[in-house]
Design an enzyme around this catalytic site. Structure first.
Site, PDB file in Angstrom:
ATOM      1  N   HIS A  58       0.818  -1.219   0.000  1.00 41.04           N
ATOM      2  CA  HIS A  58       0.000   0.000   0.000  1.00 41.04           C
ATOM      3  C   HIS A  58       0.853   1.271   0.000  1.00 41.04           C
ATOM      4  CE1 HIS A  58      -2.885  -3.039   1.021  1.00 41.04           C
ATOM      5  NE2 HIS A  58      -2.430  -3.163   2.263  1.00 41.04           N
ATOM      6  N   ARG A  59       2.066   1.173  -0.546  1.00 44.14           N
ATOM      7  CA  ARG A  59       3.022   2.286  -0.598  1.00 44.14           C
ATOM      8  C   ARG A  59       3.491   2.724   0.796  1.00 44.14           C
ATOM      9  NH1 ARG A  59       2.850   0.454  -4.870  1.00 44.14           N
ATOM     10  NH2 ARG A  59       2.834   1.483  -6.888  1.00 44.14           N
ATOM     11  N   LEU A  60       3.313   1.855   1.788  1.00 40.82           N
ATOM     12  CA  LEU A  60       3.792   2.150   3.141  1.00 40.82           C
ATOM     13  C   LEU A  60       5.188   1.535   3.292  1.00 40.82           C
ATOM     14  CD1 LEU A  60       0.482   1.561   5.123  1.00 40.82           C
ATOM     15  CD2 LEU A  60       1.473   3.731   4.355  1.00 40.82           C
TER      16      LEU A  60
END
Length: 212
Positions: free
Chosen positions: A189-191
Protein backbone atom coordinates in the site's frame (compact mmCIF):
# COMPACT_ATOMS: atom_id res chain seq x y z
CA UNK A 1 -0.49 2.87 -23.15
CA UNK A 2 -1.41 4.81 -20.01
CA UNK A 3 1.74 5.16 -17.96
CA UNK A 4 -0.19 6.44 -14.95
CA UNK A 5 -1.68 2.93 -14.58
CA UNK A 6 1.72 1.24 -14.35
CA UNK A 7 2.30 0.15 -10.76
CA UNK A 8 2.87 -2.92 -8.65
CA UNK A 9 2.69 -3.92 -5.00
CA UNK A 10 5.83 -4.32 -2.92
CA UNK A 11 5.56 -7.42 -0.75
CA UNK A 12 8.97 -9.13 -0.78
CA UNK A 13 10.28 -8.06 2.62
CA UNK A 14 10.05 -5.70 5.57
CA UNK A 15 12.70 -3.59 7.26
CA UNK A 16 12.60 -3.20 11.02
CA UNK A 17 14.80 -1.14 13.34
CA UNK A 18 15.63 -4.23 15.42
CA UNK A 19 17.17 -5.91 12.37
CA UNK A 20 19.36 -3.00 11.27
CA UNK A 21 23.12 -3.01 11.80
CA UNK A 22 24.39 -0.16 13.96
CA UNK A 23 26.83 0.78 11.18
CA UNK A 24 25.33 1.64 7.76
CA UNK A 25 28.38 0.29 5.90
CA UNK A 26 27.79 -3.11 7.51
CA UNK A 27 24.11 -2.88 6.54
CA UNK A 28 25.05 -1.88 2.98
CA UNK A 29 27.50 -4.76 2.62
CA UNK A 30 24.82 -7.22 3.74
CA UNK A 31 22.35 -5.87 1.21
CA UNK A 32 24.99 -5.95 -1.52
CA UNK A 33 25.65 -9.62 -0.71
CA UNK A 34 21.90 -10.24 -1.07
CA UNK A 35 21.89 -8.53 -4.47
CA UNK A 36 24.87 -10.56 -5.70
CA UNK A 37 23.36 -13.80 -4.37
CA UNK A 38 20.11 -12.98 -6.21
CA UNK A 39 22.18 -12.69 -9.41
CA UNK A 40 20.82 -9.29 -10.31
CA UNK A 41 22.57 -7.76 -13.34
CA UNK A 42 25.09 -5.02 -12.56
CA UNK A 43 24.77 -5.32 -8.76
CA UNK A 44 27.36 -2.57 -8.20
CA UNK A 45 25.81 -0.07 -10.61
CA UNK A 46 24.97 3.24 -8.93
CA UNK A 47 23.67 6.59 -10.06
CA UNK A 48 26.09 9.40 -9.20
CA UNK A 49 24.48 12.85 -8.88
CA UNK A 50 26.59 16.01 -8.97
CA UNK A 51 25.82 19.73 -9.30
CA UNK A 52 27.53 22.28 -11.55
CA UNK A 53 28.48 25.86 -10.68
CA UNK A 54 25.05 27.15 -11.77
CA UNK A 55 23.20 24.69 -9.53
CA UNK A 56 22.17 22.36 -12.37
CA UNK A 57 22.29 18.71 -11.21
CA UNK A 58 23.37 15.88 -13.49
CA UNK A 59 23.37 12.11 -13.08
CA UNK A 60 25.06 9.08 -14.60
CA UNK A 61 25.52 5.39 -13.84
CA UNK A 62 28.95 4.17 -12.78
CA UNK A 63 30.21 1.03 -11.05
CA UNK A 64 31.11 0.94 -7.38
CA UNK A 65 34.65 -0.42 -7.08
CA UNK A 66 35.20 -0.48 -3.33
CA UNK A 67 33.29 0.04 -0.11
CA UNK A 68 34.78 0.13 3.37
CA UNK A 69 34.53 2.09 6.61
CA UNK A 70 35.82 5.21 4.82
CA UNK A 71 33.14 5.21 2.13
CA UNK A 72 32.37 4.34 -1.49
CA UNK A 73 34.94 4.46 -4.33
CA UNK A 74 34.55 4.83 -8.09
CA UNK A 75 36.93 5.71 -10.92
CA UNK A 76 36.57 8.05 -13.88
CA UNK A 77 38.19 10.31 -16.44
CA UNK A 78 39.19 13.47 -14.54
CA UNK A 79 38.10 15.58 -17.52
CA UNK A 80 34.56 14.21 -17.40
CA UNK A 81 31.55 16.28 -16.44
CA UNK A 82 31.20 14.60 -13.05
CA UNK A 83 34.86 15.11 -12.16
CA UNK A 84 34.72 18.75 -13.27
CA UNK A 85 31.61 19.35 -11.19
CA UNK A 86 33.09 17.61 -8.14
CA UNK A 87 36.13 19.87 -8.40
CA UNK A 88 33.80 22.86 -7.94
CA UNK A 89 31.31 21.29 -5.52
CA UNK A 90 32.38 18.02 -3.84
CA UNK A 91 28.90 17.31 -2.47
CA UNK A 92 27.51 14.19 -4.12
CA UNK A 93 24.71 11.64 -3.87
CA UNK A 94 24.78 7.97 -4.84
CA UNK A 95 21.71 5.85 -5.59
CA UNK A 96 21.63 2.05 -5.75
CA UNK A 97 18.35 0.98 -7.47
CA UNK A 98 17.88 -2.68 -6.58
CA UNK A 99 14.30 -2.83 -7.85
CA UNK A 100 13.91 -6.64 -8.20
CA UNK A 101 14.52 -6.92 -4.44
CA UNK A 102 12.32 -3.85 -3.85
CA UNK A 103 15.23 -2.07 -2.22
CA UNK A 104 17.08 1.20 -2.68
CA UNK A 105 20.06 2.78 -0.94
CA UNK A 106 20.81 6.51 -1.16
CA UNK A 107 24.13 7.93 0.01
CA UNK A 108 24.75 11.61 0.75
CA UNK A 109 28.30 12.79 1.23
CA UNK A 110 31.42 14.51 0.01
CA UNK A 111 33.81 13.25 -2.66
CA UNK A 112 37.59 13.46 -2.47
CA UNK A 113 40.29 12.19 -4.82
CA UNK A 114 41.82 8.84 -3.93
CA UNK A 115 45.64 8.47 -3.71
CA UNK A 116 47.47 7.89 -7.00
CA UNK A 117 48.89 4.60 -5.69
CA UNK A 118 45.34 3.28 -5.30
CA UNK A 119 44.39 4.51 -8.79
CA UNK A 120 47.39 2.75 -10.36
CA UNK A 121 46.60 -0.50 -8.54
CA UNK A 122 43.02 -0.49 -9.76
CA UNK A 123 43.85 0.62 -13.31
CA UNK A 124 46.32 -2.23 -13.77
CA UNK A 125 43.66 -4.70 -12.60
CA UNK A 126 41.28 -3.72 -15.40
CA UNK A 127 40.99 -5.73 -18.66
CA UNK A 128 43.42 -4.37 -21.25
CA UNK A 129 40.57 -3.28 -23.54
CA UNK A 130 39.14 -1.16 -20.70
CA UNK A 131 42.55 0.39 -20.11
CA UNK A 132 42.81 1.26 -23.81
CA UNK A 133 39.29 2.70 -23.82
CA UNK A 134 40.28 5.04 -20.99
CA UNK A 135 43.02 6.44 -23.25
CA UNK A 136 40.79 6.62 -26.33
CA UNK A 137 37.80 8.43 -24.85
CA UNK A 138 37.80 12.11 -23.93
CA UNK A 139 34.82 11.48 -21.67
CA UNK A 140 31.87 13.90 -21.93
CA UNK A 141 33.47 15.75 -24.88
CA UNK A 142 31.68 15.95 -28.27
CA UNK A 143 32.82 13.55 -31.01
CA UNK A 144 31.70 13.53 -34.63
CA UNK A 145 30.91 9.83 -35.14
CA UNK A 146 31.32 6.43 -33.51
CA UNK A 147 33.71 5.60 -36.35
CA UNK A 148 36.01 8.38 -35.15
CA UNK A 149 35.94 6.93 -31.63
CA UNK A 150 36.74 3.43 -32.86
CA UNK A 151 39.55 4.79 -35.04
CA UNK A 152 41.06 6.46 -31.97
CA UNK A 153 40.71 3.20 -30.06
CA UNK A 154 42.52 1.33 -32.84
CA UNK A 155 45.36 3.87 -32.78
CA UNK A 156 45.74 3.53 -29.01
CA UNK A 157 45.60 -0.27 -29.26
CA UNK A 158 48.44 -0.21 -31.78
CA UNK A 159 50.47 2.24 -29.69
CA UNK A 160 50.28 0.04 -26.58
CA UNK A 161 50.32 -3.31 -28.36
CA UNK A 162 53.28 -4.53 -26.33
CA UNK A 163 53.75 -4.32 -22.58
CA UNK A 164 51.57 -2.74 -19.92
CA UNK A 165 49.20 0.11 -20.68
CA UNK A 166 50.32 3.10 -18.57
CA UNK A 167 47.94 5.01 -16.35
CA UNK A 168 46.65 8.13 -18.12
CA UNK A 169 47.41 11.35 -16.25
CA UNK A 170 43.75 12.34 -16.75
CA UNK A 171 42.30 9.28 -15.03
CA UNK A 172 41.59 8.90 -11.31
CA UNK A 173 39.16 7.95 -8.59
CA UNK A 174 36.89 9.45 -5.95
CA UNK A 175 36.06 8.34 -2.44
CA UNK A 176 32.57 9.38 -1.33
CA UNK A 177 32.64 9.87 2.44
CA UNK A 178 29.04 9.53 3.63
CA UNK A 179 27.28 11.87 6.04
CA UNK A 180 23.86 10.24 5.58
CA UNK A 181 22.73 6.87 4.19
CA UNK A 182 19.10 5.89 3.60
CA UNK A 183 17.85 2.32 3.28
CA UNK A 184 14.48 1.82 1.56
CA UNK A 185 12.46 -1.38 1.50
CA UNK A 186 9.23 -1.44 -0.50
CA UNK A 187 6.03 -2.03 1.51
CA UNK A 188 2.39 -2.84 0.86
CA UNK A 189 0.00 0.00 0.00
CA UNK A 190 3.02 2.29 -0.60
CA UNK A 191 3.79 2.15 3.14
CA UNK A 192 7.50 1.63 2.55
CA UNK A 193 10.12 1.14 5.25
CA UNK A 194 12.74 3.91 5.24
CA UNK A 195 15.60 4.35 7.69
CA UNK A 196 18.11 7.18 7.63
CA UNK A 197 21.55 6.87 9.20
CA UNK A 198 23.12 10.24 10.02
CA UNK A 199 26.73 10.60 11.11
CA UNK A 200 27.21 12.41 14.40
CA UNK A 201 30.08 14.69 15.46
CA UNK A 202 31.74 11.86 17.38
CA UNK A 203 31.66 9.57 14.34
CA UNK A 204 28.76 7.44 15.54
CA UNK A 205 25.52 6.98 13.57
CA UNK A 206 22.01 8.02 14.56
CA UNK A 207 19.18 6.03 12.99
CA UNK A 208 15.71 7.44 12.32
CA UNK A 209 12.68 5.88 10.67
CA UNK A 210 11.22 8.12 7.95
CA UNK A 211 7.66 8.31 6.73
CA UNK A 212 7.29 6.70 3.28
Amino acid sequence: MKIDDIRRSYTKDKLDADNLAADPIVQFEQWLKDVIAAELPDPTAMCVATVDASGQPSQRLVLLKDVNSSGFTFYTNLGSRKASELAVNPKVSLHFPWHPLERQVIVYGTAERVPSSQVVKYFLSRPKESQLAAWASEQSRPISTRHALMQKFAEIKHKFAHGEVPLPSFWGGFLVKPSKIEFWQGGEHRLHDRFMYQRQADGSWQIERLCP
